[in-house]
Design a protein around this motif. Structure first.
Motif, PDB file in Angstrom:
ATOM      1  N   ILE A  47      23.261 105.989   8.656  1.00 20.06           N
ATOM      2  CA  ILE A  47      23.739 104.655   9.043  1.00 20.06           C
ATOM      3  C   ILE A  47      22.591 103.835   9.631  1.00 20.06           C
ATOM      4  N   ALA A  48      21.816 104.452  10.517  1.00 26.27           N
ATOM      5  CA  ALA A  48      20.730 103.746  11.192  1.00 26.27           C
ATOM      6  C   ALA A  48      19.645 103.290  10.222  1.00 26.27           C
ATOM      7  N   SER A  49      19.422 104.049   9.153  1.00 24.02           N
ATOM      8  CA  SER A  49      18.344 103.707   8.220  1.00 24.02           C
ATOM      9  C   SER A  49      18.544 102.322   7.604  1.00 24.02           C
ATOM     10  N   ARG A  53      15.726  99.340   8.067  1.00 24.95           N
ATOM     11  CA  ARG A  53      15.146  98.589   6.947  1.00 24.95           C
ATOM     12  C   ARG A  53      15.219  97.090   7.216  1.00 24.95           C
ATOM     13  N   MET A  54      16.336  96.641   7.794  1.00 21.71           N
ATOM     14  CA  MET A  54      16.469  95.217   8.118  1.00 21.71           C
ATOM     15  C   MET A  54      15.366  94.789   9.085  1.00 21.71           C
ATOM     16  N   LEU A  55      15.114  95.634  10.094  1.00 15.17           N
ATOM     17  CA  LEU A  55      14.062  95.312  11.069  1.00 15.17           C
ATOM     18  C   LEU A  55      12.689  95.292  10.407  1.00 15.17           C
ATOM     19  N   GLU A  75      27.634 102.573  19.546  1.00 18.10           N
ATOM     20  CA  GLU A  75      26.617 102.064  20.478  1.00 18.10           C
ATOM     21  C   GLU A  75      25.384 102.966  20.537  1.00 18.10           C
ATOM     22  N   LYS A  76      25.571 104.266  20.351  1.00 20.54           N
ATOM     23  CA  LYS A  76      24.437 105.204  20.363  1.00 20.54           C
ATOM     24  C   LYS A  76      23.445 104.847  19.242  1.00 20.54           C
ATOM     25  N   VAL A  81      18.386 102.342  17.274  1.00 18.10           N
ATOM     26  CA  VAL A  81      17.680 101.466  16.331  1.00 18.10           C
ATOM     27  C   VAL A  81      16.945 100.357  17.071  1.00 18.10           C
ATOM     28  N   LEU A  82      17.609  99.717  18.004  1.00 16.75           N
ATOM     29  CA  LEU A  82      16.996  98.565  18.676  1.00 16.75           C
ATOM     30  C   LEU A  82      15.985  98.971  19.730  1.00 16.75           C
ATOM     31  N   ASP A  83      16.147 100.121  20.365  1.00 13.43           N
ATOM     32  CA  ASP A  83      15.139 100.591  21.314  1.00 13.43           C
ATOM     33  C   ASP A  83      13.847 100.902  20.594  1.00 13.43           C
ATOM     34  N   GLU A  84      13.938 101.446  19.376  1.00 11.21           N
ATOM     35  CA  GLU A  84      12.739 101.721  18.590  1.00 11.21           C
ATOM     36  C   GLU A  84      12.015 100.423  18.267  1.00 11.21           C
ATOM     37  N   SER A  85      12.764  99.412  17.863  1.00 15.23           N
ATOM     38  CA  SER A  85      12.115  98.149  17.490  1.00 15.23           C
ATOM     39  C   SER A  85      11.498  97.483  18.712  1.00 15.23           C
ATOM     40  N   LYS A  86      12.152  97.608  19.854  1.00 19.25           N
ATOM     41  CA  LYS A  86      11.617  97.004  21.077  1.00 19.25           C
ATOM     42  C   LYS A  86      10.304  97.671  21.462  1.00 19.25           C
TER      43      LYS A  86
END
Length: 115
Positions: A47-49, A53-55, A75-76, A81-86
């Protein structure tokens, strides 16, 4: 820590040598992320992948968050996903001099220097 040198031992060594708190934080926060990665199950990774890809395609993180929320993603997964991008967008940056000092202590962590 990756090489099993206790973080408190490295912190103590850095403090005893008068290293700036910014450098201490950068070295120890970096090692903390190596030992405690957020783990997702295979299904969660699948799901996260999609959102990773969007990021990678430079979709703004807020838009990715909105998309994930609208699709009912757990939420997990959202935080993973967003912590990685940050962390990729906003790394703790050190000056050249601070990086030179920090590298000494990073080597200590890698070489398993005893406390």
């Amino acid at each position: 820590l990756k090489m099993r040198v206790p973080p408190d031992a490295v912190r103590h060594k850095m403090k005893s040598e008068g290293v700036d708190e910014k450098i201490v934080s950068a070295v120890l926060d970096e090692s903390k992320s190596m030992e405690d990665p957020k783990t997702l199950s295979e299904e969660e990774e699948r799901i996260a992948s999609k959102y990773r890809r969007m990021l990678k395609m430079r979709v703004p993180p807020d838009a990715v968050r909105h998309k994930m929320k609208s699709e009912g993603v757990d939420e997990k997964i959202v935080s993973a996903v967003l912590d990685e991008s940050k962390s990729m967008e906003d790394p703790k940056t050190l000056s050249e001099e601070e990086e030179r000092i920090a590298s000494k202590y990073r080597r200590m962590l890698k070489m398993r220097v005893p406390p």
